[in-house]
Design an enzyme around this catalytic site. Structure first.
Site, PDB file in Angstrom:
ATOM      1  N   PHE A 140     -45.729 -13.116 -39.082  1.00 26.54           N
ATOM      2  CA  PHE A 140     -46.197 -14.026 -39.320  1.00 26.54           C
ATOM      3  C   PHE A 140     -47.729 -14.250 -38.300  1.00 26.54           C
ATOM      4  O   PHE A 140     -48.625 -14.008 -38.819  1.00 26.54           O
ATOM      5  CB  PHE A 140     -45.478 -15.514 -39.086  1.00 26.54           C
ATOM      6  CG  PHE A 140     -46.541 -16.628 -39.599  1.00 26.54           C
ATOM      7  CD1 PHE A 140     -46.347 -16.843 -40.786  1.00 26.54           C
ATOM      8  CD2 PHE A 140     -47.135 -17.385 -38.709  1.00 26.54           C
ATOM      9  CE1 PHE A 140     -47.007 -18.052 -41.438  1.00 26.54           C
ATOM     10  CE2 PHE A 140     -47.716 -18.527 -39.161  1.00 26.54           C
ATOM     11  CZ  PHE A 140     -47.975 -18.580 -40.572  1.00 26.54           C
ATOM     12  N   ASN A 187     -43.445  -6.590 -49.038  1.00 29.29           N
ATOM     13  CA  ASN A 187     -44.743  -6.468 -48.297  1.00 29.29           C
ATOM     14  C   ASN A 187     -44.861  -4.913 -47.822  1.00 29.29           C
ATOM     15  O   ASN A 187     -43.657  -4.189 -47.677  1.00 29.29           O
ATOM     16  CB  ASN A 187     -44.780  -7.092 -47.077  1.00 29.29           C
ATOM     17  CG  ASN A 187     -44.421  -6.659 -45.628  1.00 29.29           C
ATOM     18  OD1 ASN A 187     -45.163  -5.788 -44.785  1.00 29.29           O
ATOM     19  ND2 ASN A 187     -43.089  -6.847 -45.545  1.00 29.29           N
ATOM     20  N   PHE A 191     -48.102  -2.512 -40.249  1.00 29.79           N
ATOM     21  CA  PHE A 191     -48.627  -2.838 -38.967  1.00 29.79           C
ATOM     22  C   PHE A 191     -50.143  -2.899 -38.701  1.00 29.79           C
ATOM     23  O   PHE A 191     -50.797  -2.239 -38.012  1.00 29.79           O
ATOM     24  CB  PHE A 191     -48.069  -1.610 -37.958  1.00 29.79           C
ATOM     25  CG  PHE A 191     -46.752  -1.610 -37.463  1.00 29.79           C
ATOM     26  CD1 PHE A 191     -45.982  -2.544 -37.838  1.00 29.79           C
ATOM     27  CD2 PHE A 191     -46.089  -0.491 -36.928  1.00 29.79           C
ATOM     28  CE1 PHE A 191     -44.538  -2.576 -37.522  1.00 29.79           C
ATOM     29  CE2 PHE A 191     -44.854  -0.585 -36.468  1.00 29.79           C
ATOM     30  CZ  PHE A 191     -44.011  -1.511 -36.969  1.00 29.79           C
ATOM     31  N   ASN A 270     -39.917  -2.306 -32.240  1.00 26.89           N
ATOM     32  CA  ASN A 270     -39.574  -2.325 -33.671  1.00 26.89           C
ATOM     33  C   ASN A 270     -39.756  -1.124 -34.098  1.00 26.89           C
ATOM     34  O   ASN A 270     -40.769  -0.361 -34.022  1.00 26.89           O
ATOM     35  CB  ASN A 270     -40.784  -3.030 -33.990  1.00 26.89           C
ATOM     36  CG  ASN A 270     -40.613  -3.399 -35.349  1.00 26.89           C
ATOM     37  OD1 ASN A 270     -39.585  -2.955 -36.226  1.00 26.89           O
ATOM     38  ND2 ASN A 270     -41.452  -4.059 -36.240  1.00 26.89           N
ATOM     39  N   SER A 272     -38.181  -0.219 -36.989  1.00 30.31           N
ATOM     40  CA  SER A 272     -37.197  -0.522 -38.449  1.00 30.31           C
ATOM     41  C   SER A 272     -38.406  -0.646 -39.515  1.00 30.31           C
ATOM     42  O   SER A 272     -37.820  -1.055 -40.449  1.00 30.31           O
ATOM     43  CB  SER A 272     -36.219  -1.443 -38.099  1.00 30.31           C
ATOM     44  OG  SER A 272     -36.619  -2.705 -37.445  1.00 30.31           O
ATOM     45  N   SER A 273     -39.561  -0.815 -39.232  1.00 31.05           N
ATOM     46  CA  SER A 273     -40.468  -1.230 -40.369  1.00 31.05           C
ATOM     47  C   SER A 273     -40.503  -0.128 -41.314  1.00 31.05           C
ATOM     48  O   SER A 273     -40.535   1.048 -41.097  1.00 31.05           O
ATOM     49  CB  SER A 273     -41.881  -1.566 -40.154  1.00 31.05           C
ATOM     50  OG  SER A 273     -42.476  -1.673 -41.137  1.00 31.05           O
ATOM     51  N   ASN A 275     -42.787   0.692 -43.557  1.00 30.16           N
ATOM     52  CA  ASN A 275     -44.356   1.014 -43.932  1.00 30.16           C
ATOM     53  C   ASN A 275     -44.912   1.900 -42.984  1.00 30.16           C
ATOM     54  O   ASN A 275     -46.070   1.817 -43.364  1.00 30.16           O
ATOM     55  CB  ASN A 275     -44.840  -0.466 -44.234  1.00 30.16           C
ATOM     56  CG  ASN A 275     -44.032  -1.238 -45.014  1.00 30.16           C
ATOM     57  OD1 ASN A 275     -43.515  -1.107 -46.304  1.00 30.16           O
ATOM     58  ND2 ASN A 275     -43.845  -2.537 -44.792  1.00 30.16           N
ATOM     59  N   THR A 276     -44.085   2.252 -42.050  1.00 31.94           N
ATOM     60  CA  THR A 276     -45.036   3.251 -41.053  1.00 31.94           C
ATOM     61  C   THR A 276     -44.014   4.465 -41.289  1.00 31.94           C
ATOM     62  O   THR A 276     -42.989   4.592 -40.840  1.00 31.94           O
ATOM     63  CB  THR A 276     -44.788   2.826 -39.660  1.00 31.94           C
ATOM     64  OG1 THR A 276     -45.952   1.377 -39.557  1.00 31.94           O
ATOM     65  CG2 THR A 276     -45.371   3.906 -38.679  1.00 31.94           C
ATOM     66  N   LYS A 315     -35.091  -4.000 -32.659  1.00 33.50           N
ATOM     67  CA  LYS A 315     -35.033  -4.425 -34.018  1.00 33.50           C
ATOM     68  C   LYS A 315     -34.654  -3.316 -35.003  1.00 33.50           C
ATOM     69  O   LYS A 315     -35.512  -2.351 -34.964  1.00 33.50           O
ATOM     70  CB  LYS A 315     -36.327  -5.038 -34.427  1.00 33.50           C
ATOM     71  CG  LYS A 315     -36.331  -5.734 -35.782  1.00 33.50           C
ATOM     72  CD  LYS A 315     -37.501  -6.638 -35.953  1.00 33.50           C
ATOM     73  CE  LYS A 315     -37.238  -7.714 -37.279  1.00 33.50           C
ATOM     74  NZ  LYS A 315     -38.490  -8.667 -37.305  1.00 33.50           N
ATOM     75  N   ASN A 344     -34.504  -5.937 -40.074  1.00 37.36           N
ATOM     76  CA  ASN A 344     -35.909  -5.877 -40.621  1.00 37.36           C
ATOM     77  C   ASN A 344     -35.808  -6.152 -42.132  1.00 37.36           C
ATOM     78  O   ASN A 344     -34.746  -6.503 -42.639  1.00 37.36           O
ATOM     79  CB  ASN A 344     -36.626  -4.819 -40.064  1.00 37.36           C
ATOM     80  CG  ASN A 344     -38.306  -4.709 -40.234  1.00 37.36           C
ATOM     81  OD1 ASN A 344     -38.710  -5.417 -41.013  1.00 37.36           O
ATOM     82  ND2 ASN A 344     -38.671  -4.481 -39.041  1.00 37.36           N
ATOM     83  N   THR A 418     -40.010 -15.563 -44.277  1.00 35.70           N
ATOM     84  CA  THR A 418     -40.119 -15.799 -45.830  1.00 35.70           C
ATOM     85  C   THR A 418     -39.999 -17.264 -46.252  1.00 35.70           C
ATOM     86  O   THR A 418     -40.906 -17.685 -47.073  1.00 35.70           O
ATOM     87  CB  THR A 418     -39.192 -14.919 -46.590  1.00 35.70           C
ATOM     88  OG1 THR A 418     -39.695 -13.364 -46.181  1.00 35.70           O
ATOM     89  CG2 THR A 418     -39.747 -15.080 -48.134  1.00 35.70           C
TER      90      THR A 418
END
Length: 456
Positions: A140, A187, A191, A270, A272-273, A275-276, A315, A344, A418
């Site tokens: 956020f 999303n 990052f 982190n 665990s995203s 998107n990377t 995470k 995540n 969310t």
């Protein structure tokens, strides 16, 4: 009569606009006195006067009401009032709405919680006092712009980031997609970050300001305010990420530790995203062990005061096999990791969202559809770590009952994101009140008594 006067005014106006006396005309008509300009009269309709009067009356009445009610009642009114404003954000592009929300919190345009938290919600973790276990997850406030405003909303803790060493734009837009009927978001931000230098400057300024305000409002004995974090009430977590093009992930996390840990009440690695590219591979047993060792060494080699270094958490993703979970638990126990955040976003698409066309978008899914999946992983990890490591339950929480289920599954603290985006500030006191009722209903006197109740 009124019509004739109106036509005359229109005719005169057209005459003045279209037949302007030239310099020649003025030369031959010197004896004709100039026509004086007609003064502009601003006519206010009866409805306009009534509306203005009503608005002024409401402001006066509201001010009078605010001056007579107690602070707690007025505070509750302000939080409830946000329910009227929050639906308008749904008409905006998701990323624009998010940007406005962060700006509003950064400027103090959000209500400030003045009511004390329910005593049953207070707890001690990592030697720090949390006034309640409800936190705001990373993602956020990525660039630490609104720490003070967000903590002021009544969160027990706020986690900023993920922060990358070098500024990066993230993935191309659009990259945030709403699924309002499912209470979910997809999303693929990747990052997007202003980098650790910009974040360090903000955290440094906010840290100093909060410490000054706390010391000025504390009693000489310091008994009235029990500081939760380094800079005052409210705990601040800093979530660290790696740059997309970086070939040395450990070096990125170490750089984040060296630059930002002095402002953090806890740090998060982190890995665990979704998107990377390649990031989740760091959750493997050997990769995770090597990474945690290097980051712990970087933290421990720094000079710390009596409080000691900030706790270090990891995470993880919800899309893990039982073997993956066993490996992570083994590393966490062996290296004495201070905590795990579970979890995540997910790359899976549960049946509840499959029919939505937006579900075809790539990225991580968060919100209500993630609740069961992340809670099952949480419970499994609690059993694997035998309750020895504090766990933060994250994923799909939208009510106090949801938070209670996470706690019973093994979470000491919980986070939301969310649901906060959909529900706004009014959601926070509602969740805390419902959580307190759930605890009291089952006869618990504290959060700690309920942690892992479903696993015993």
């Amino acid at each position: 009569m009124k019509q004739r006067v109106g036509f005359a005014l229109i005719r005169e106006s057209l005459y003045r606009k279209l037949i302007k006396p030239s310099s020649v005309t003025r030369h031959y008509c010197t004896n004709v006195p100039p026509t004086p300009p007609t003064p502009k009269v601003h006519h206010v309709s009866k409805k306009g006067r009534l509306l203005t009067g009503a608005t002024i009356g409401l402001l006066i009445a509201g001010g009078a009401y605010a001056s007579t009610v107690d602070e707690a009642t007025f505070c509750g009114w302000l939080f409830s009032a946000t329910k009227l404003v929050n639906p308008f954000f749904a008409y905006l592009d998701p990323e624009v709405a998010h940007r406005l929300a962060v700006s509003a919190a950064a400027r103090g345009w959000v209500p400030r919680e003045k009511r004390p938290d329910f005593p049953i919600l207070g707890l001690d973790v990592w030697g720090r006092r949390f006034s309640n276990p409800i936190g705001l997850a990373a993602g956020f406030d990525k660039n630490a712009e609104a720490v003070e405003g967000l903590l002021g909303l009544g969160f027990g803790f706020v986690e900023v980031g993920s922060v990358t060493p070098i500024p990066q734009e993230g993935n191309p837009k659009p990259r945030i997609f709403r699924l309002p009927n499912e209470g979910a978001i997809i999303n693929r931000c990747g990052f997007n970050s202003e980098g650790i230098v910009a974040v360090a400057k903000r955290l440094g300024a906010q840290h100093g300001k909060r410490k000054m305000e706390t010391s000025s409002t504390s009693s000489p004995a310091g008994d009235e305010v029990k500081h939760g974090g380094k800079a005052g009430p409210g705990i601040l977590g800093v979530n660290l990420g790696k740059n997309k093009t970086s070939e040395d992930a450990a070096a990125d996390y170490v750089q984040g530790v060296h630059t930002l840990s002095q402002y953090a009440d806890y740090l998060v690695i982190n890995i665990s995203s979704p998107n990377t590219p390649g990031l989740r591979q760091l959750q493997g047993r050997k990769q995770l062990k090597d990474l945690v060792k290097k980051v712990q060494a970087a933290r421990d080699e720094m000079q710390w005061g009596e409080e000691g270094p900030p706790p270090l958490l990891v995470k993880i993703a919800p899309d893990l096999s039982k073997q993956d979970l066993e490996d992570i638990a083994a590393v966490a126990l062996a290296l004495r990791v201070d905590g795990l955040i579970i979890s995540n976003t997910t790359i899976q698409r549960p049946d509840s969202v499959n029919q939505n066309p937006v579900a075809q978008e790539t990225g991580g899914l968060s919100g209500k559809p993630l609740f069961n999946m992340s809670t099952n992983i949480l419970k499994e990890m609690y059993l694997l770590t035998k309750g020895r490591i504090p766990l933060i339950g994250c994923g799909g929480i939208s009510s106090g009952e949801d938070a209670y289920k996470k706690i019973r599954a093994g979470a000491t603290l919980v986070q939301l994101y969310t649901a906060f985006g959909y529900g706004g500030p009014a959601l926070i006191p509602d969740i805390k009140a419902e959580l307190a009722r759930c605890l009291e209903k089952d006869g618990y006197k504290s959060i700690h008594e309920a942690v892992g109740a479903d696993c015993r």
